[in-house]
Scaffold this active site. Structure first.
Site, PDB file in Angstrom:
ATOM      1  N   LYS A  53      -4.082  -4.817  -9.886  1.00  0.00           N
ATOM      2  CA  LYS A  53      -2.888  -4.512  -9.106  1.00  0.00           C
ATOM      3  C   LYS A  53      -1.673  -4.989  -9.895  1.00  0.00           C
ATOM      4  CE  LYS A  53      -5.384  -5.285  -4.825  1.00  0.00           C
ATOM      5  NZ  LYS A  53      -6.094  -4.002  -4.778  1.00  0.00           N
ATOM      6  N   TYR A  67       0.839  -1.195   0.000  1.00  0.00           N
ATOM      7  CA  TYR A  67       0.000   0.000   0.000  1.00  0.00           C
ATOM      8  C   TYR A  67       0.870   1.240   0.000  1.00  0.00           C
ATOM      9  CZ  TYR A  67      -3.749  -3.087   1.678  1.00  0.00           C
ATOM     10  OH  TYR A  67      -4.678  -4.090   1.825  1.00  0.00           O
ATOM     11  N   HIS A 108      -6.079   1.913  -1.274  1.00  0.00           N
ATOM     12  CA  HIS A 108      -6.071   0.596  -1.901  1.00  0.00           C
ATOM     13  C   HIS A 108      -4.636   0.166  -2.160  1.00  0.00           C
ATOM     14  CE1 HIS A 108     -10.331   0.259  -2.613  1.00  0.00           C
ATOM     15  NE2 HIS A 108     -10.370   1.450  -3.151  1.00  0.00           N
TER      16      HIS A 108
END
Lengths: 319, 499
Positions: free
Chosen positions: A285, A246, A254
């Site tokens: 991601k 993070y 997020h």
């Protein structure tokens, strides 16, 4: 709580040696006994746990997030929001030990000294007794306040009822009963130290009941490096990786990366790389393959920039 | 200053040890019970004022929730004591509503298993004492959770499911009926209940030990106890009481001395031709009552009168089966090539099995003469012949090289594993109202606890676990640093018949 939530401004070296003060306590740090200076980690099997809120705050200010795994005191019968204890990753515990911020309390033995124990029991019972008396007095005051309020309200209206209540109020001191079962009692979360037995504490991770192997060392090197770069990390088992990275506190942001820790000489089959890349693109991601260049067993190496090699995976089209 | 130090020392001690003052305890009665909802997350930290404030708010809320201690009315708490030698928690005041699904009674006292006690401590229902001092939740975790009782991972799964409302019991491998028992479709009798209560005391941990090793021991001890119970329990003794003492000893002796050498000499020779086995299911027999059987066939001096069957016949379902149109078509297709074996003249001529097998062998040899030599006399022969199969499934069976195997194949030869064990039986929340601890019934699923650090269960492990679980599906609870995911494997059969 200091006003530096992301820990970005504090330099990596200094944050570990400072003893962070809890702003809520009025007392000064110079009178605190030495054991308060270190975060207390207790082990359940091989899992490190943190119980005290002050310790948890200190962990967070060092960038260690952990995961809450117990029932929440306010609403114990739900799974949405959990409470204490805070479970630490083995890498998180190692980091705290590395930076001399924490020590583990090893298996507590029963207090063998009968006299000390009996004294502790006496003190506990005396505490209950005085708590009961105080609560009686508080309850009486509370009742009087309520009656007075009703009386005042009534006096604005008809005053017949008012006199009845006034009589009740006057008789209250004799007639009031606060039974023992009505007393409020605390069920302590963290160890309350009633028996005051000296705790055995260990400052070296070699004594801790955590099995150290190659894999843990690799992961720890990556964890330490990313932490020093200012990122916050949590576990990423459900995302097929080792850590979720993070940019700021996980409460508010997020995750950007899924970090996969692989040692330099480890072979990774191509289909595994495809699988993790697919997964990463599905959850939006970036996948990071992290390999420590060289990492000592004892972790005494200085955390130099560039100690870990990172490769990110990205799907792109052929033009 | 001296006064300030002594005045603040107990305060420091209180704050450090997280103890509440009596006034704080009193104020806690009017605490809110609502949990604030978490807001949306941001993507990139921008260092803006707004973000910092919101983060601070979230953090403050987070710490407030975590700092809150459990405060309960003393009258609402059930008092209990931790007994480390037995690894049990004994209740010292009457149990509350939780007694419906948790805990057990023994020797007149009420007990809770350590994981149940810890869960109830976390819920604020029970206060457990050890050596006259109350245990904190931390001490509960340290003392109650261990390899011999329940590990931390197992407790996390236990707590997670209990908070959702499920009933969670420790798994006891001896409570699973064997395949034979299931075939017999034994109803759960009081016998079962006795056995279950004994088992509850003995099962030390959810880690079920090797079934082979402990099963004979446990069976022997339960039999010893069962003999005692049979003597005392009047319900079980009804058929026995009609006989006299000599019969009882006959029954007992057979149990105590099960030596095989005596068995053949004791077994009577039965002449089956003289014993009639009435066909009650067939509508043609029209049998309405059964005569009393020959007393020589009955044990001891047991007397059985004639049996009036009309009541039983009315219960037997002799209705014509109503098939749907598709079912009838399917049956017609199946029976199209069906030949009744009794209509074959050559078969009727066979007087015994040996002649019939000889007939089959002759036929087979005759068939082989029709086979082309260049195909059948080589090393590699065809898998099937035209005309040999009457359905797709038969054909696929014959030409399949990889034989399909069933889940339960080869299970008996598997050795139990240390790594893969069933921990809990799970019952659904909506059954809680009728749940009976003495007779819980078949669980909804059984839980095996593992973690992402460990290996994925292989076929060996899955076969072993599903065998141990009997006909109840097994779910894997994978614990990853506080997060729990549930996985289960479903059996799937490839279709082999085309309709």
């Amino acid at each position: 709580m200091d006003g530096d939530p992301a820990g970005m401004n504090a330099s990596p070296q200094s944050s570990s040696m400072e003893v962070k003060e809890d702003m809520n306590t009025q007392t000064e740090s110079e009178h605190q006994p030495s054991k308060d200076a270190l975060i207390d980690i207790s082990f359940c099997g091989a899992t490190p746990l943190v119980w005290k809120v002050s310790d948890m705050k200190r962990c967070r200010s060092a960038g260690v997030i952990g995961a809450l795994v117990g029932s929440l005191a306010r609403q114990p019968r739900q799974n949405v929001r959990l409470g204490r204890p805070l479970e630490l990753l083995q890498e998180e515990a190692l980091l705290l030990e590395d930076t001399s911020t924490a020590a583990a309390s090893l298996q507590t033995q029963d207090c063998g000294d009968e006299e000390t124990h009996a004294e502790a029991v006496r003190r506990y019972e005396a505490g209950l007794e005085s708590s009961y008396k105080e609560q009686c007095a508080l309850a009486l005051e509370d009742k009087k306040t309520v009656l007075r309020r009703i009386m005042n309200e009534k006096e604005n209206g008809t005053d017949d009822c008012g006199s009845a209540i006034r009589d009740r109020l006057n008789a209250l001191d004799q007639a009031f009963r606060f039974p023992l079962p009505a007393m409020a009692v605390q069920l302590c979360t963290a160890r309350a130290g009633f028996s005051h037995c000296p705790e055995e504490r260990s400052f070296h991770s070699t004594d801790w009941p955590m099995p150290r192997d190659e894999r843990l060392n690799t992961r720890f090197c990556v964890y330490r490096d990313l932490r020093n770069k200012g990122f916050y990390l949590t576990s990423a088992g459900k995302f097929g990786g080792d850590f979720l990275v993070y940019p700021g506190d996980p409460l508010r942001f997020h995750a950007h990366f899924i970090a996969l820790c692989i040692s330099m000489d480890e072979e990774l089959p191509l289909c595994d790389i495809l699988a993790i890349a697919r997964l990463g693109s599905n959850v939006k991601k970036t996948v990071l393959l992290c390999s420590p260049k060289k990492c000592g067993e004892t972790g005494n190496d200085e955390s130099v920039e560039g100690d870990v090699v990172y490769s990110s995976l990205q799907w792109s089209s052929m033009v | 200053m001296a006064d300030r130090e002594t005045a603040t020392d107990p305060l420091k001690h209180r704050v450090y040890e997280e103890l509440l003052s009596p006034s704080e305890l009193f104020e806690a009665r009017s605490r809110s019970h609502k949990i604030p909802v978490r807001g949306q997350k941001d993507f990139l930290p921008s260092g803006s004022e707004q973000q910092t404030t919101r983060l601070q708010q979230s953090l403050d809320e987070h710490w407030t929730l975590l700092t809150e201690e459990r405060v309960e009315r003393l009258g609402n708490l059930v008092k209990a004591v931790w007994i480390p030698d037995e690894r049990l928690v004994e209740l010292q005041s009457p149990a509350g509503k939780f007694w419906q699904t948790m805990g057990f009674s023994e020797r007149g006292k009420q007990y809770l298993l350590p994981e149940e006690a810890l869960y109830l401590m976390e819920c604020g229902n029970v206060q457990v004492f050890y050596r006259d001092l109350p245990l904190s939740i931390q001490e509960g975790y340290e003392r109650f959770l261990s390899r011999e009782t329940v590990t931390l991972h197992q407790y996390q799964v236990f707590g997670h499911l209990k908070r959702l409302g499920y009933v969670v019991n420790r798994f006891d491998s001896s409570s699973v009926p064997s395949t034979y028992e299931r075939q017999l479709n034994l109803p759960a009798s009081s016998w079962d209940k006795q056995r279950k209560q004994l088992k509850r005391k003995r099962s030390g941990s959810p880690v079920s030990s090797d079934k082979q090793n402990t099963a004979p021991e446990e069976k022997m001890t339960t039999e010893d106890q069962s003999e005692e119970l049979v003597k005392t329990d009047p319900r079980l003794e009804e058929p026995m009481q009609s006989t006299d003492a000599s019969d009882r000893t006959w029954w007992m002796e057979a149990d105590v001395q099960p030596s095989p050498a005596q068995a053949p000499s004791a077994a009577p020779r039965w002449d089956f031709s003289s014993i009639s086995f009435p066909d009650l299911g067939s509508r043609r027999s029209g049998c309405v009552s059964l005569a009393s059987p020959d007393p020589s066939l009955l044990p001891g001096a047991l007397e059985v009168g004639g049996c009036d069957l009309s009541l039983w016949l009315s219960r037997v379902n002799v209705k014509q089966e109503k098939l749907s149109r598709r079912d009838r078509e399917r049956q017609r297709d199946r029976d199209r090539y069906h030949r009744d074996i009794n209509s074959d003249r050559e078969v009727r001529h066979c007087r015994n099995w040996a002649e019939y097998l000889q007939l089959l062998e002759d036929r087979r040899r005759r068939r082989q003469k029709d086979r082309p030599v260049h195909l059948w006399e080589q090393e590699v022969t065809p898998l099937t012949q035209p005309g040999q199969c009457t359905s797709h499934r038969e054909l696929l069976d014959q030409i399949s090289i990889i034989k399909s195997s069933s889940w339960s194949e080869g299970v008996s030869s598997l050795s139990s594993s240390d790594q893969w064990k069933i921990s809990f039986d799970i019952y659904q929340p909506d059954t809680v109202a009728e749940f009976k601890k003495s007779h819980p019934g078949k669980p909804y699923t059984r839980m095996c606890v593992c973690s992402f650090d460990g290996p994925v269960p292989d076929l060996n492990a899955m076969k072993l676990l599903s065998f141990q679980s009997g006909d109840v599906p097994v779910t894997f609870a994978v614990v990853d640093h506080g997060d729990i995911s549930f996985y289960c494997f479903k059996d799937f059969k490839l279709p082999t018949d085309a309709y």
